[in-house]
Design a protein around this motif. Structure first.
Motif, PDB file in Angstrom:
ATOM      1  N   HIS A  52       4.832  79.262  27.581  1.00 56.74           N
ATOM      2  CA  HIS A  52       4.317  78.038  26.970  1.00 56.74           C
ATOM      3  C   HIS A  52       2.813  78.008  27.203  1.00 56.74           C
ATOM      4  O   HIS A  52       2.341  78.464  28.257  1.00 56.74           O
ATOM      5  N   PRO A  53       2.030  77.485  26.243  1.00 56.96           N
ATOM      6  CA  PRO A  53       0.580  77.443  26.431  1.00 56.96           C
ATOM      7  C   PRO A  53       0.131  76.750  27.713  1.00 56.96           C
ATOM      8  O   PRO A  53      -0.943  77.042  28.236  1.00 56.96           O
ATOM      9  N   LEU A  54       0.951  75.832  28.228  1.00 58.05           N
ATOM     10  CA  LEU A  54       0.578  75.098  29.430  1.00 58.05           C
ATOM     11  C   LEU A  54       1.252  75.633  30.690  1.00 58.05           C
ATOM     12  O   LEU A  54       0.994  75.133  31.783  1.00 58.05           O
ATOM     13  N   GLY A  55       2.120  76.627  30.558  1.00 60.61           N
ATOM     14  CA  GLY A  55       2.806  77.158  31.729  1.00 60.61           C
ATOM     15  C   GLY A  55       4.104  77.834  31.346  1.00 60.61           C
ATOM     16  O   GLY A  55       4.105  78.798  30.587  1.00 60.61           O
ATOM     17  N   THR A  56       5.227  77.321  31.852  1.00 59.58           N
ATOM     18  CA  THR A  56       6.550  77.897  31.604  1.00 59.58           C
ATOM     19  C   THR A  56       7.501  76.795  31.160  1.00 59.58           C
ATOM     20  O   THR A  56       7.515  75.717  31.747  1.00 59.58           O
ATOM     21  N   LYS A  57       8.307  77.087  30.139  1.00 62.73           N
ATOM     22  CA  LYS A  57       9.195  76.075  29.565  1.00 62.73           C
ATOM     23  C   LYS A  57      10.653  76.484  29.713  1.00 62.73           C
ATOM     24  O   LYS A  57      11.001  77.666  29.630  1.00 62.73           O
ATOM     25  N   ALA A  58      11.509  75.471  29.947  1.00 67.70           N
ATOM     26  CA  ALA A  58      12.957  75.667  29.928  1.00 67.70           C
ATOM     27  C   ALA A  58      13.576  74.528  29.126  1.00 67.70           C
ATOM     28  O   ALA A  58      13.221  73.366  29.327  1.00 67.70           O
ATOM     29  N   ASN A  59      14.463  74.844  28.206  1.00 63.36           N
ATOM     30  CA  ASN A  59      15.165  73.808  27.448  1.00 63.36           C
ATOM     31  C   ASN A  59      16.314  73.245  28.279  1.00 63.36           C
ATOM     32  O   ASN A  59      16.837  73.914  29.172  1.00 63.36           O
ATOM     33  N   PHE A  60      16.699  72.006  27.991  1.00 65.32           N
ATOM     34  CA  PHE A  60      17.882  71.434  28.624  1.00 65.32           C
ATOM     35  C   PHE A  60      18.572  70.525  27.623  1.00 65.32           C
ATOM     36  O   PHE A  60      17.941  69.963  26.736  1.00 65.32           O
ATOM     37  N   SER A  61      19.886  70.422  27.773  1.00 61.88           N
ATOM     38  CA  SER A  61      20.669  69.604  26.850  1.00 61.88           C
ATOM     39  C   SER A  61      21.451  68.522  27.561  1.00 61.88           C
ATOM     40  O   SER A  61      22.094  67.705  26.924  1.00 61.88           O
TER      41      SER A  61
ATOM     42  N   ALA B 224      11.359  84.606  38.732  1.00 65.79           N
ATOM     43  CA  ALA B 224      11.684  85.149  40.047  1.00 65.79           C
ATOM     44  C   ALA B 224      12.458  84.136  40.887  1.00 65.79           C
ATOM     45  O   ALA B 224      13.324  84.501  41.688  1.00 65.79           O
ATOM     46  N   ILE B 225      12.167  82.850  40.696  1.00 61.13           N
ATOM     47  CA  ILE B 225      12.824  81.796  41.469  1.00 61.13           C
ATOM     48  C   ILE B 225      14.232  81.528  40.965  1.00 61.13           C
ATOM     49  O   ILE B 225      15.169  81.347  41.746  1.00 61.13           O
ATOM     50  N   ALA B 226      14.392  81.498  39.632  1.00 60.34           N
ATOM     51  CA  ALA B 226      15.697  81.155  39.030  1.00 60.34           C
ATOM     52  C   ALA B 226      16.011  82.165  37.930  1.00 60.34           C
ATOM     53  O   ALA B 226      15.767  81.906  36.751  1.00 60.34           O
TER      54      ALA B 226
ATOM     55  N   ARG C 145      16.625  73.223  39.937  1.00 60.60           N
ATOM     56  CA  ARG C 145      16.225  72.550  41.168  1.00 60.60           C
ATOM     57  C   ARG C 145      15.116  73.300  41.913  1.00 60.60           C
ATOM     58  O   ARG C 145      14.101  72.724  42.307  1.00 60.60           O
ATOM     59  N   GLU C 146      15.296  74.601  42.129  1.00 66.33           N
ATOM     60  CA  GLU C 146      14.329  75.376  42.911  1.00 66.33           C
ATOM     61  C   GLU C 146      12.978  75.462  42.212  1.00 66.33           C
ATOM     62  O   GLU C 146      11.924  75.441  42.855  1.00 66.33           O
TER      63      GLU C 146
ATOM     64  N   PHE D  23      17.080  80.779  31.394  1.00 71.32           N
ATOM     65  CA  PHE D  23      16.274  81.396  30.337  1.00 71.32           C
ATOM     66  C   PHE D  23      14.989  80.596  30.171  1.00 71.32           C
ATOM     67  O   PHE D  23      15.015  79.454  29.728  1.00 71.32           O
ATOM     68  N   PHE D  24      13.864  81.202  30.533  1.00 67.44           N
ATOM     69  CA  PHE D  24      12.557  80.553  30.433  1.00 67.44           C
ATOM     70  C   PHE D  24      11.792  81.092  29.231  1.00 67.44           C
ATOM     71  O   PHE D  24      11.977  82.245  28.811  1.00 67.44           O
ATOM     72  N   PHE D  25      10.891  80.251  28.712  1.00 66.39           N
ATOM     73  CA  PHE D  25       9.990  80.648  27.641  1.00 66.39           C
ATOM     74  C   PHE D  25       8.550  80.533  28.125  1.00 66.39           C
ATOM     75  O   PHE D  25       8.224  79.652  28.934  1.00 66.39           O
TER      76      PHE D  25
END
Length: 371
Positions: free
Chosen positions: A344-353, A334-336, A362-363, A340-342
């Motif tokens: 994750h067992p601990l919360g929410t994950k986003a990959n970065f390169s 909802a924020i961003a 940022r948000e 593309f978010f995934f």
């Protein structure tokens, strides 16, 4: 319960188990055997899961056979070999040992080395019955996405087909190579790619070096516009950065900050790599404050300013560098919505390169840290 849900439930148990696991045997009992059970193998049936399986010609001194930790048998035939290591050991350094077992067991189509959370899969694409030096698949119980899970399904008891392993491995490796090639071309088009596109446009002009130089920035902008259109049309957001590295799967490709860009007053920090420091500096810049992270296995953990738990953690060592937020998946999306978010067992994950990708987050970084 389907495999995805079972793995999610199992992954949530792992952090609490790790504190009580010492050595290889405990890793087998607490992590590896339960994982094999999730894949549908009867770990209590020695005709299906054989512990301490003796390889045919991998011998120690005095004629004793070397033994691989587990052999998975399907229809009475050894199909997979599994070499187990303690949970705090790196799996990538043990492929040579595993190769000896694989090369001596002609019916085995797959060899796996694991520390209970990461599983590296090998086969014999280059030369029959000789294990390849590179894994064709890596699955991490604590960090995987839907495509990883789809591949893992092919190794469950219900779906495993020995005859299709080579084809599957070839497809996976080919997909990885093509993805890397296209990724690189989309971010930094080569001269050959620019020439191909200009030629396809049918502009009826000789493609000289000057023409290539003229059309390279145009093509780069066109690619970005096309990706944005695809994102809008499919409502499947992707993480687009104008300055991604040439090789997206290696953390070493993260751009480094120069000495002049490093704050003159360094906070007290645990021992971090250059990549980890570069990411930390970017997050500090985004939050406009100094941070004092902790190191947890391969992750750098940033505590919540309230002192209650953690806000976010990131990993630059993993083949897919990523950041995990202590936020629900729906809240992050909802924020961003452009990221593309995934789950994750601990919360929410986003990959970065690249470091520039963090600024697209940022948000979300502010939300995780400030609330």
């Amino acid at each position: 319960m389907e495999l995805a849900a079972q793995l999610e439930a199992f992954a949530k148990q792992i952090p609490s188990r790790l504190a009580h696991i010492q050595g290889e045997e405990a890793t087998k009992q607490a992590l590896i055997l339960p994982f094999l059970g999730l894949l549908g193998y009867d770990v209590y049936n020695p005709t299906e899961v054989r512990p301490e399986y003796a390889a045919d010609f991998a011998t120690k001194k005095r004629g004793q056979f070397e033994k691989v930790d587990y052999a998975i048998c399907i229809n009475g035939e050894v199909s997979m070999l599994i070499e187990a290591k303690a949970h705090n050991q790196k799996t990538e350094i043990y492929s040579g040992q595993l190769a000896r077992y694989f090369n001596s067991t002609t019916t085995a189509r797959v060899a796996i080395v694991t520390n209970g959370t990461e599983y590296r899969f090998f086969t014999d694409l280059k030369e029959k019955n000789i294990m390849d030096s590179d894994a064709f698949m890596v699955f991490n119980v604590l960090d995987h996405d839907s495509s990883d899970l789809e591949l893992l399904q092919r190794f469950t008891r219900a779906q495993y087909q020995a005859a299709s392993i080579s084809t599957l491995a070839e497809e996976v490796m080919c997909l990885q190579n093509i993805t890397t090639y296209i990724y690189n071309q989309l971010q930094n088009p080569s001269e050959g790619f620019v020439r191909f596109v200009v030629d396809e446009l049918g502009l009826r002009q000789r493609i000289t070096t000057r023409v290539v130089e003229r059309y390279t920035p145009i093509l780069r902008t066109a690619i970005q516009n096309a990706l944005a259109e695809i994102q809008h049309a499919t409502e499947q957001p992707v993480l687009v950065s104008p300055a991604l590295p040439a090789t997206p799967t290696r953390s070493s490709s993260l751009p480094k900050r120069s000495r002049a860009e490093t704050p003159s007053t360094e906070p007290v920090r645990p021992s971090l790599s250059e990549d980890e420091i570069a990411v930390l500096d970017s997050i500090c810049e985004i939050l406009q404050c100094e941070l004092h992270p902790q190191k947890d296995e391969e992750c750098v953990v940033i505590a919540h300013p309230s002192g209650q738990g953690w806000a976010l953690r990131y990993n630059t060592v993993h083949p897919k560098p990523h950041i995990v937020f202590n936020l629900p998946l729906d809240a992050a999306r909802a924020i961003a919505s452009h990221v593309f978010f995934f789950g994750h067992p601990l919360g929410t994950k986003a990959n970065f390169s690249a470091l520039s990708d963090l600024y697209a987050l940022r948000e979300v970084i502010h939300e995780a840290y400030r609330t």
